[in-house]
Design a protein around this motif. Structure first.
Motif, PDB file in Angstrom:
ATOM      1  N   PHE A 229       0.864  -1.176   0.000  1.00 34.77           N
ATOM      2  CA  PHE A 229       0.000   0.000   0.000  1.00 34.77           C
ATOM      3  C   PHE A 229       0.898   1.223   0.000  1.00 34.77           C
ATOM      4  CE2 PHE A 229      -2.060   3.430   2.421  1.00 34.77           C
ATOM      5  CZ  PHE A 229      -3.105   3.676   1.556  1.00 34.77           C
ATOM      6  N   VAL A 230       0.785   2.009  -1.016  1.00 35.35           N
ATOM      7  CA  VAL A 230       1.590   3.219  -1.121  1.00 35.35           C
ATOM      8  C   VAL A 230       0.644   4.410  -1.121  1.00 35.35           C
ATOM      9  CG1 VAL A 230       3.279   4.475  -2.486  1.00 35.35           C
ATOM     10  CG2 VAL A 230       3.315   1.984  -2.471  1.00 35.35           C
ATOM     11  N   PRO A 231       0.556   5.128   0.016  1.00 36.09           N
ATOM     12  CA  PRO A 231      -0.346   6.278   0.061  1.00 36.09           C
ATOM     13  C   PRO A 231       0.180   7.402  -0.829  1.00 36.09           C
ATOM     14  CG  PRO A 231       0.939   6.145   2.072  1.00 36.09           C
ATOM     15  CD  PRO A 231       1.264   4.923   1.262  1.00 36.09           C
ATOM     16  N   GLU A 232      -0.705   7.947  -1.626  1.00 31.53           N
ATOM     17  CA  GLU A 232      -0.291   8.997  -2.553  1.00 31.53           C
ATOM     18  C   GLU A 232      -0.987  10.320  -2.283  1.00 31.53           C
ATOM     19  OE1 GLU A 232      -1.040   7.274  -6.361  1.00 31.53           O
ATOM     20  OE2 GLU A 232       0.508   5.758  -6.104  1.00 31.53           O
ATOM     21  N   ASN A 233      -1.820  10.373  -1.279  1.00 40.74           N
ATOM     22  CA  ASN A 233      -2.542  11.598  -0.979  1.00 40.74           C
ATOM     23  C   ASN A 233      -1.573  12.643  -0.426  1.00 40.74           C
ATOM     24  OD1 ASN A 233      -4.192  13.629   0.180  1.00 40.74           O
ATOM     25  ND2 ASN A 233      -5.862  12.158   0.389  1.00 40.74           N
ATOM     26  N   ILE A 234      -1.645  13.847  -0.956  1.00 42.61           N
ATOM     27  CA  ILE A 234      -0.728  14.913  -0.511  1.00 42.61           C
ATOM     28  C   ILE A 234      -0.990  15.332   0.926  1.00 42.61           C
ATOM     29  CG2 ILE A 234      -0.342  15.799  -2.838  1.00 42.61           C
ATOM     30  CD1 ILE A 234      -2.349  18.057  -2.132  1.00 42.61           C
ATOM     31  N   ALA A 235      -2.149  14.962   1.483  1.00 42.58           N
ATOM     32  CA  ALA A 235      -2.471  15.327   2.855  1.00 42.58           C
ATOM     33  C   ALA A 235      -1.891  14.352   3.876  1.00 42.58           C
ATOM     34  CB  ALA A 235      -3.988  15.397   3.032  1.00 42.58           C
ATOM     35  N   LEU A 236      -1.259  13.282   3.428  1.00 43.87           N
ATOM     36  CA  LEU A 236      -0.686  12.300   4.342  1.00 43.87           C
ATOM     37  C   LEU A 236       0.345  12.967   5.245  1.00 43.87           C
ATOM     38  CD1 LEU A 236      -0.530   9.306   5.175  1.00 43.87           C
ATOM     39  CD2 LEU A 236       1.395   9.109   3.612  1.00 43.87           C
ATOM     40  N   GLY A 237       0.131  12.852   6.544  1.00 46.40           N
ATOM     41  CA  GLY A 237       1.054  13.441   7.508  1.00 46.40           C
ATOM     42  C   GLY A 237       0.819  14.923   7.759  1.00 46.40           C
ATOM     43  N   HIS A 238      -0.204  15.487   7.161  1.00 47.03           N
ATOM     44  CA  HIS A 238      -0.536  16.904   7.333  1.00 47.03           C
ATOM     45  C   HIS A 238      -1.995  17.018   7.790  1.00 47.03           C
ATOM     46  CE1 HIS A 238       2.743  16.798   4.332  1.00 47.03           C
ATOM     47  NE2 HIS A 238       3.214  17.799   5.076  1.00 47.03           N
ATOM     48  N   PRO A 239      -2.222  17.026   9.117  1.00 47.04           N
ATOM     49  CA  PRO A 239      -3.602  16.990   9.627  1.00 47.04           C
ATOM     50  C   PRO A 239      -4.470  18.144   9.133  1.00 47.04           C
ATOM     51  CG  PRO A 239      -2.002  16.775  11.427  1.00 47.04           C
ATOM     52  CD  PRO A 239      -1.248  17.006  10.178  1.00 47.04           C
ATOM     53  N   TRP A 240      -3.920  19.355   9.029  1.00 47.51           N
ATOM     54  CA  TRP A 240      -4.707  20.495   8.599  1.00 47.51           C
ATOM     55  C   TRP A 240      -5.124  20.344   7.142  1.00 47.51           C
ATOM     56  CZ3 TRP A 240      -6.755  22.567  12.504  1.00 47.51           C
ATOM     57  CH2 TRP A 240      -6.058  22.708  13.686  1.00 47.51           C
ATOM     58  N   GLU A 241      -4.219  19.883   6.318  1.00 46.76           N
ATOM     59  CA  GLU A 241      -4.538  19.667   4.908  1.00 46.76           C
ATOM     60  C   GLU A 241      -5.587  18.545   4.780  1.00 46.76           C
ATOM     61  OE1 GLU A 241      -4.629  20.002   0.843  1.00 46.76           O
ATOM     62  OE2 GLU A 241      -3.594  21.335   2.234  1.00 46.76           O
ATOM     63  N   SER A 242      -5.442  17.523   5.599  1.00 45.50           N
ATOM     64  CA  SER A 242      -6.399  16.425   5.587  1.00 45.50           C
ATOM     65  C   SER A 242      -7.800  16.921   5.966  1.00 45.50           C
ATOM     66  CB  SER A 242      -5.944  15.327   6.546  1.00 45.50           C
ATOM     67  OG  SER A 242      -6.853  14.273   6.562  1.00 45.50           O
ATOM     68  N   ALA A 243      -7.870  17.744   7.016  1.00 48.38           N
ATOM     69  CA  ALA A 243      -9.163  18.302   7.444  1.00 48.38           C
ATOM     70  C   ALA A 243      -9.759  19.188   6.352  1.00 48.38           C
ATOM     71  CB  ALA A 243      -9.001  19.078   8.741  1.00 48.38           C
ATOM     72  N   ALA A 244      -8.917  19.959   5.682  1.00 45.20           N
ATOM     73  CA  ALA A 244      -9.397  20.829   4.601  1.00 45.20           C
ATOM     74  C   ALA A 244      -9.969  20.022   3.451  1.00 45.20           C
ATOM     75  CB  ALA A 244      -8.269  21.734   4.120  1.00 45.20           C
ATOM     76  N   GLN A 245      -9.370  18.893   3.169  1.00 43.75           N
ATOM     77  CA  GLN A 245      -9.861  18.050   2.078  1.00 43.75           C
ATOM     78  C   GLN A 245     -11.167  17.402   2.433  1.00 43.75           C
ATOM     79  OE1 GLN A 245      -6.962  15.245   0.657  1.00 43.75           O
ATOM     80  NE2 GLN A 245      -5.530  16.825   0.061  1.00 43.75           N
TER      81      GLN A 245
END
Length: 186
Positions: free
Chosen positions: A170-186
């Motif tokens: 499994f290779v995560p490719e989401n740019i929000a990986l490891g960035h909680p604020w970016e993840s919440a924004a998405q």
């Protein structure tokens, strides 16, 4: 049939059948251990009515196949372990084949199979056979999943260049990986 492959319908159908096999195997295991039909129905219902399992049986994934083959293999092995005489030899190839298919499905079946075969050896030794006879009889079953695991590793080596792939599945490719604020924004 291309439309069944592209839509996932064929894989979902397999998942539904596997769900039914797993439910039946669970009922068989409980009935053989307790002798209670009500207990078998209750145990199967606990599994069958679990929302996570219901979700799995409606998706084209390998988990339902793993659950069906491991529970059926364990149920068959339990039945084989409890027999004393000719029926055990006729059932050995069938039990071995089911466990081999489980081992070809997912890595998780490997320790389940090893534990089940070890337990079967112990049961045969305690109830029917000498230790050497129990080992020999279980080895006749164990050869099937062993060959399956060896074939799997050789195939893995040929296809991906590694004997056993334990990472990179499994290779995560989401740019929000490891960035909680970016993840919440998405």
């Amino acid at each position: 049939i291309d439309v069944l492959y592209r839509s996932g319908a064929s894989a979902v159908a397999i998942s539904v059948v596997c769900f039914a096999i797993a439910v039946g195997a669970i009922a068989w295991i409980i009935l053989s251990l307790t002798g209670s039909a009500l207990g078998a129905v209750a145990g199967a219902a606990v599994f069958a009515l679990n929302p996570n399992v219901l979700y799995l049986q409606a998706t084209p994934m390998t988990e339902p196949l793993l659950l069906a083959l491991t529970t059926l293999g364990v149920a068959m092995l339990m039945h084989w372990s409890a027999t004393d005489g000719a029926p055990e030899s006729r059932l050995s190839p069938q039990v071995g084949a089911v466990l081999a298919l489980a081992c070809l499905t997912r890595y998780e079946a490997w320790p389940v199979t090893a534990a089940a075969l070890t337990a079967a050896t112990w049961v045969r030794w305690q109830h029917h056979d000498s230790l050497s006879t129990a080992i020999r009889k279980v080895a006749a079953i164990a050869v099937y999943p062993t060959v399956a695991i060896l074939a799997f590793t050789v195939f893995s080596r040929v296809v991906v260049g590694a004997w056993f792939v334990s990472d990179g599945l499994f290779v995560p490719e989401n740019i929000a990986l490891g960035h909680p604020w970016e993840s919440a924004a998405q």
